[in-house]
Design an enzyme around this catalytic site. Sequence first.
Site, PDB file in Angstrom:
ATOM      1  N   TYR A   1     -14.406  15.015   3.251  1.00 52.15           N
ATOM      2  CA  TYR A   1     -13.280  14.485   4.009  1.00 52.15           C
ATOM      3  C   TYR A   1     -12.559  13.373   3.247  1.00 52.15           C
ATOM      4  O   TYR A   1     -11.326  13.287   3.262  1.00 52.15           O
ATOM      5  CB  TYR A   1     -13.760  14.001   5.381  1.00 52.15           C
ATOM      6  CG  TYR A   1     -14.579  15.059   6.069  1.00 52.15           C
ATOM      7  CD1 TYR A   1     -13.963  16.224   6.547  1.00 52.15           C
ATOM      8  CD2 TYR A   1     -15.957  14.953   6.161  1.00 52.15           C
ATOM      9  CE1 TYR A   1     -14.714  17.224   7.132  1.00 52.15           C
ATOM     10  CE2 TYR A   1     -16.713  15.957   6.739  1.00 52.15           C
ATOM     11  CZ  TYR A   1     -16.087  17.092   7.228  1.00 52.15           C
ATOM     12  OH  TYR A   1     -16.838  18.090   7.784  1.00 52.15           O
TER      13      TYR A   1
ATOM     14  N   HIS B   1      -8.733  -5.326   5.465  1.00 49.90           N
ATOM     15  CA  HIS B   1      -9.963  -5.981   5.038  1.00 49.90           C
ATOM     16  C   HIS B   1     -11.113  -5.424   5.868  1.00 49.90           C
ATOM     17  O   HIS B   1     -11.896  -6.185   6.444  1.00 49.90           O
ATOM     18  CB  HIS B   1      -9.867  -7.495   5.219  1.00 49.90           C
ATOM     19  CG  HIS B   1      -8.680  -8.119   4.558  1.00 49.90           C
ATOM     20  ND1 HIS B   1      -8.208  -9.363   4.911  1.00 49.90           N
ATOM     21  CD2 HIS B   1      -7.861  -7.675   3.564  1.00 49.90           C
ATOM     22  CE1 HIS B   1      -7.155  -9.672   4.175  1.00 49.90           C
ATOM     23  NE2 HIS B   1      -6.922  -8.655   3.357  1.00 49.90           N
TER      24      HIS B   1
ATOM     25  N   HIS C   1      -2.787  -1.961   4.132  1.00 45.85           N
ATOM     26  CA  HIS C   1      -3.753  -2.826   3.446  1.00 45.85           C
ATOM     27  C   HIS C   1      -4.638  -3.456   4.507  1.00 45.85           C
ATOM     28  O   HIS C   1      -4.137  -4.102   5.445  1.00 45.85           O
ATOM     29  CB  HIS C   1      -3.039  -3.914   2.645  1.00 45.85           C
ATOM     30  CG  HIS C   1      -3.949  -4.988   2.138  1.00 45.85           C
ATOM     31  ND1 HIS C   1      -5.143  -4.726   1.483  1.00 45.85           N
ATOM     32  CD2 HIS C   1      -3.862  -6.350   2.208  1.00 45.85           C
ATOM     33  CE1 HIS C   1      -5.726  -5.859   1.164  1.00 45.85           C
ATOM     34  NE2 HIS C   1      -4.978  -6.863   1.602  1.00 45.85           N
TER      35      HIS C   1
ATOM     36  N   HIS D   1     -12.166  -7.976  -1.827  1.00 48.05           N
ATOM     37  CA  HIS D   1     -10.996  -8.219  -0.983  1.00 48.05           C
ATOM     38  C   HIS D   1     -10.819  -7.168   0.108  1.00 48.05           C
ATOM     39  O   HIS D   1     -10.783  -7.508   1.289  1.00 48.05           O
ATOM     40  CB  HIS D   1      -9.768  -8.270  -1.896  1.00 48.05           C
ATOM     41  CG  HIS D   1      -8.489  -8.608  -1.210  1.00 48.05           C
ATOM     42  ND1 HIS D   1      -7.398  -9.105  -1.876  1.00 48.05           N
ATOM     43  CD2 HIS D   1      -8.085  -8.506   0.086  1.00 48.05           C
ATOM     44  CE1 HIS D   1      -6.393  -9.317  -1.048  1.00 48.05           C
ATOM     45  NE2 HIS D   1      -6.797  -8.946   0.163  1.00 48.05           N
TER      46      HIS D   1
ATOM     47  N   GLU E   1       1.455 -10.217   0.690  1.00 44.53           N
ATOM     48  CA  GLU E   1       1.042  -9.073  -0.127  1.00 44.53           C
ATOM     49  C   GLU E   1       2.206  -8.145  -0.484  1.00 44.53           C
ATOM     50  O   GLU E   1       1.989  -6.978  -0.829  1.00 44.53           O
ATOM     51  CB  GLU E   1      -0.044  -8.275   0.594  1.00 44.53           C
ATOM     52  CG  GLU E   1      -1.252  -9.092   1.019  1.00 44.53           C
ATOM     53  CD  GLU E   1      -2.095  -9.588  -0.158  1.00 44.53           C
ATOM     54  OE1 GLU E   1      -1.620  -9.535  -1.294  1.00 44.53           O
ATOM     55  OE2 GLU E   1      -3.216 -10.042   0.093  1.00 44.53           O
TER      56      GLU E   1
END
Length: 215
Positions: free
Chosen positions: A116, A91, A89, A156, A70
């Site tokens: 928030y 998942h 990043h 994703h 990535e």
Amino acid sequence: MSAVHRLIEAGRTLVEAGLSPGSSGNLSVRDGEGLVMTGTGTQLGALQPRDLAVLTRDGAHVEGARPSKEVPLHVALYAKNPAHEAVVHVHSPYAVALACLAPWAEHSAVPPLTPYSLMRVGQVPLLPFAAPGDPAMGALIGDSPHPFHAALLANHGAVVSGETIERAVDSAIELEEACRIAVLTEGRERNLIPVEQVLAITGRWGTPWTPAPVG
């Protein structure tokens, strides 16, 4: 604390918060003239210095572990937010779930349900699908007309940048909570924060929000 040890701590925090199942997710921080990034296939909760890669600012591998696929995603988000020093990043379950649904609005898949998430991340657009590791992910970030510190990647997960790795981790955790609330309230009549309050909160905290066009 060195960039290496800050990444190790960040990985542990994300796993403990339930945001990084298995060997999913990747992190990076700016370090001098380059980047330090988690290697491919590493478990964020058990990172060791040998699991990290050193890259140039444009993503070329210099030394260390083979970096996550990535890299283009991280490099593009740094380019979008030049003052930010870290990218996360993940998942995480609710971010992935919301990324599988139609977005609430063009500028944000996450509706303004709690102050928030507005304070931590602001708007969170849903970017079109690209396969993991596809360099097109970087182009999707660069081509988005909306300013953002966080985005959902269709089907994703989520990507977040921050001024520090600690701030990026906190924002990723808050985004997961916002996604959880959005999923739990999906299909019901919601009480959204009024737009004037949304703009006041994001303006005070320096997070992006694009007002809806008038007329």
